[in-house]
Design a protein around this motif. Structure first.
Motif, PDB file in Angstrom:
ATOM      1  N   ARG A  72      32.153  11.684  73.198  1.00 16.68           N
ATOM      2  CA  ARG A  72      33.128  12.102  74.211  1.00 16.68           C
ATOM      3  C   ARG A  72      34.553  12.161  73.675  1.00 16.68           C
ATOM      4  O   ARG A  72      35.402  12.837  74.233  1.00 16.68           O
ATOM      5  CB  ARG A  72      33.072  11.146  75.406  1.00 16.68           C
ATOM      6  CG  ARG A  72      31.905  11.419  76.354  1.00 16.68           C
ATOM      7  CD  ARG A  72      32.114  10.702  77.676  1.00 16.68           C
ATOM      8  NE  ARG A  72      31.104  11.084  78.657  1.00 16.68           N
ATOM      9  CZ  ARG A  72      30.148  10.280  79.106  1.00 16.68           C
ATOM     10  NH1 ARG A  72      30.070   9.048  78.633  1.00 16.68           N
ATOM     11  NH2 ARG A  72      29.275  10.680  79.992  1.00 16.68           N
ATOM     12  N   LEU A  93      25.860  21.065  77.815  1.00 19.52           N
ATOM     13  CA  LEU A  93      27.087  21.008  77.019  1.00 19.52           C
ATOM     14  C   LEU A  93      27.918  22.270  77.172  1.00 19.52           C
ATOM     15  O   LEU A  93      29.152  22.217  77.104  1.00 19.52           O
ATOM     16  CB  LEU A  93      26.735  20.777  75.548  1.00 19.52           C
ATOM     17  CG  LEU A  93      26.084  19.431  75.209  1.00 19.52           C
ATOM     18  CD1 LEU A  93      25.821  19.331  73.711  1.00 19.52           C
ATOM     19  CD2 LEU A  93      26.961  18.268  75.660  1.00 19.52           C
ATOM     20  N   HIS A 116      30.969  22.452  79.522  1.00 16.61           N
ATOM     21  CA  HIS A 116      32.182  21.676  79.259  1.00 16.61           C
ATOM     22  C   HIS A 116      33.239  22.454  78.491  1.00 16.61           C
ATOM     23  O   HIS A 116      34.311  21.956  78.249  1.00 16.61           O
ATOM     24  CB  HIS A 116      31.832  20.404  78.467  1.00 16.61           C
ATOM     25  CG  HIS A 116      31.079  19.401  79.278  1.00 16.61           C
ATOM     26  ND1 HIS A 116      31.685  18.386  79.979  1.00 16.61           N
ATOM     27  CD2 HIS A 116      29.754  19.271  79.512  1.00 16.61           C
ATOM     28  CE1 HIS A 116      30.774  17.654  80.602  1.00 16.61           C
ATOM     29  NE2 HIS A 116      29.586  18.182  80.339  1.00 16.61           N
ATOM     30  N   GLN A 136      29.728  19.695  69.150  1.00 10.37           N
ATOM     31  CA  GLN A 136      28.294  19.500  68.913  1.00 10.37           C
ATOM     32  C   GLN A 136      27.821  20.300  67.701  1.00 10.37           C
ATOM     33  O   GLN A 136      27.065  19.801  66.866  1.00 10.37           O
ATOM     34  CB  GLN A 136      27.503  19.889  70.158  1.00 10.37           C
ATOM     35  CG  GLN A 136      25.987  19.847  69.993  1.00 10.37           C
ATOM     36  CD  GLN A 136      25.416  18.439  69.987  1.00 10.37           C
ATOM     37  OE1 GLN A 136      26.091  17.485  69.619  1.00 10.37           O
ATOM     38  NE2 GLN A 136      24.160  18.322  70.399  1.00 10.37           N
ATOM     39  N   THR A 147      33.737  21.157  73.480  1.00  8.05           N
ATOM     40  CA  THR A 147      32.507  20.373  73.464  1.00  8.05           C
ATOM     41  C   THR A 147      31.422  21.068  72.666  1.00  8.05           C
ATOM     42  O   THR A 147      30.703  20.440  71.875  1.00  8.05           O
ATOM     43  CB  THR A 147      32.019  20.119  74.907  1.00  8.05           C
ATOM     44  OG1 THR A 147      33.022  19.398  75.620  1.00  8.05           O
ATOM     45  CG2 THR A 147      30.732  19.317  74.916  1.00  8.05           C
TER      46      THR A 147
END
Length: 395
Positions: free
Chosen positions: A313, A262, A265, A273, A269
């Motif tokens: 996403r 992750l 990104h 999270q 992102t």
């Protein structure tokens, strides 16, 4: 014209809680409610209590006002830019006037920065830049379009915008910014504002949207304190609580097609999270408390699985993907209802609600292997243990 559904006699008080999750969370919830509408012998517009937080406040206000899940789902998935025929309002606006007012502070901020720079003392870049933060509005955008849309919608369909005239109890949760306290609009102490104003306050995500000023007070997103506020339903005497919770952290790498690390990104992102981890940790902590302190109350939760990359996403404020996300919410809920049908049927039967087994849908994604699932579960459990100890220490 809507034909009322024939309802079986219920022996329990049933509440619906729509948790926070931004725009995409609300769209997911609409899809889930459509799935419930297809499988439960229950009119979801005639429940005993509705609780809505943030994006869930928007959804619950529609249900409490008599708009069925089928109607809402149809308008989102097949309609155009103007759901229910209501002229499209820009839900989130820049609010140029606020930026103009704040710009008047720029000369004073520049003077303070210059003084910090040439004061002769040892100053850091932070000391120089800090005065300019006073020029930035308390939120980047204005969400008054949410209030405008709901107000026009209720007016078009002759639905009340007054909590006191509403046939079903509705609680819209926001947070008083100055006092740091949770407010449940719609209870006996907080009915002076309209339903549409309460929803606007509940959806004012701090930093992104400006606080909403109502009756001399400033309010922000109700999810700041809790993401679901199931306690409001329990306090009101609910025997069965149906909760739709759209935000869960992704269990990345659990299947083919994962996103890779992750951190590769970018900050959006990673923050996405982290936000989900914090929110879901609080949600799970609250659920443990409710089930321990109120074993007499059944709580049915619908939420994405940990390997649902579709929900992860999309940015939580992305309205442009409304059709895909709403359909995904329905299919996701049908899959969950099918997988847990025996347990759900037993739970609902205790409250006089008949459960029609949902059809088996094609898998939305490949399930993770047991080996990886066990390893990831251990990591998550450790993280939640740390969070729980921290929350307990601050109580």
């Amino acid at each position: 014209m809507k034909v009322p559904r024939r309802r079986t006699r219920r022996k329990s008080k049933i509440a619906l809680v729509c948790a926070g999750g931004g725009v995409t969370g609300a769209l997911y919830e609409i899809g889930c409610l459509k799935a419930l509408d297809e499988t439960l012998d229950l009119d979801l517009t005639q429940l005993d209590l509705y609780v809505g937080v943030s994006g869930g406040a928007f959804v619950s206000s529609l249900l409490a006002s008599g708009f069925s899940p089928a109607e809402i789902y149809h308008e989102i998935t097949t309609g155009g830019a103007s759901p229910f025929g209501v002229p499209g309002a820009t839900l989130f606006r820049l609010g140029v006037a606020e930026y103009a007012r704040r710009a008047l502070r720029l000369p004073a901020a520049t003077l303070k920065a210059a003084q910090a720079l040439f004061s002769g003392d040892t100053s850091s870049p932070r000391d120089v830049l800090l005065p300019f933060l006073e020029v930035v509005p308390p939120g980047l955008l204005d969400n008054s379009g949410v209030e405008e849309f709901l107000r026009n919608l209720f007016d078009r369909f002759a639905r009340t915008n007054d909590f006191e005239e509403l046939g079903t109890p509705l609680r819209i949760v926001a947070v008083d910014l100055d006092l740091g306290e949770t407010v449940a609009f719609g209870d006996k102490k907080h009915r002076a504002v309209t339903i549409s104003q309460a929803v606007q306050a509940s959806t004012a995500l701090p930093g992104l949207y400006r606080p909403v000023h109502l009756k001399g007070k400033d309010y922000v997103d109700g999810g700041v304190t809790k993401t679901a506020h199931i306690n409001l339903a329990i306090r009101d005497g609910a025997d069965l609580v149906i909760c739709v919770n759209p935000l869960v952290p992704i269990l990345n790498g659990a299947r083919r097609g994962s996103m890779g690390p992750l951190s590769s990104h970018g900050v959006d992102t990673v923050l996405g999270q982290v936000l989900r981890i914090l929110i879901h940790g609080r949600f799970e902590y609250g659920m443990d408390r409710y089930r321990t302190e109120h074993p007499e109350v059944d709580i049915l939760v619908l939420q994405p699985t940990r390997d649902d990359l579709t929900m992860f996403r999309y940015d939580i404020m992305r309205y442009s993907a409304r059709k895909a996300l709403t359909r995904h919410g329905r299919l996701s809920a049908l899959q969950t209802l099918h997988d847990k049908k025996e347990k759900i049927e037993t739970t609902l039967a205790r409250h006089g609600v008949r459960f029609r087994h949902p059809p088996k849908v094609a898998p939305l994604y490949e399930r993770p292997s047991d080996e990886h699932k066990a390893q990831s579960a251990q990591v998550l459990a450790k993280s939640l243990d740390v969070l729980e100890r921290s929350l307990t220490a601050t109580r």
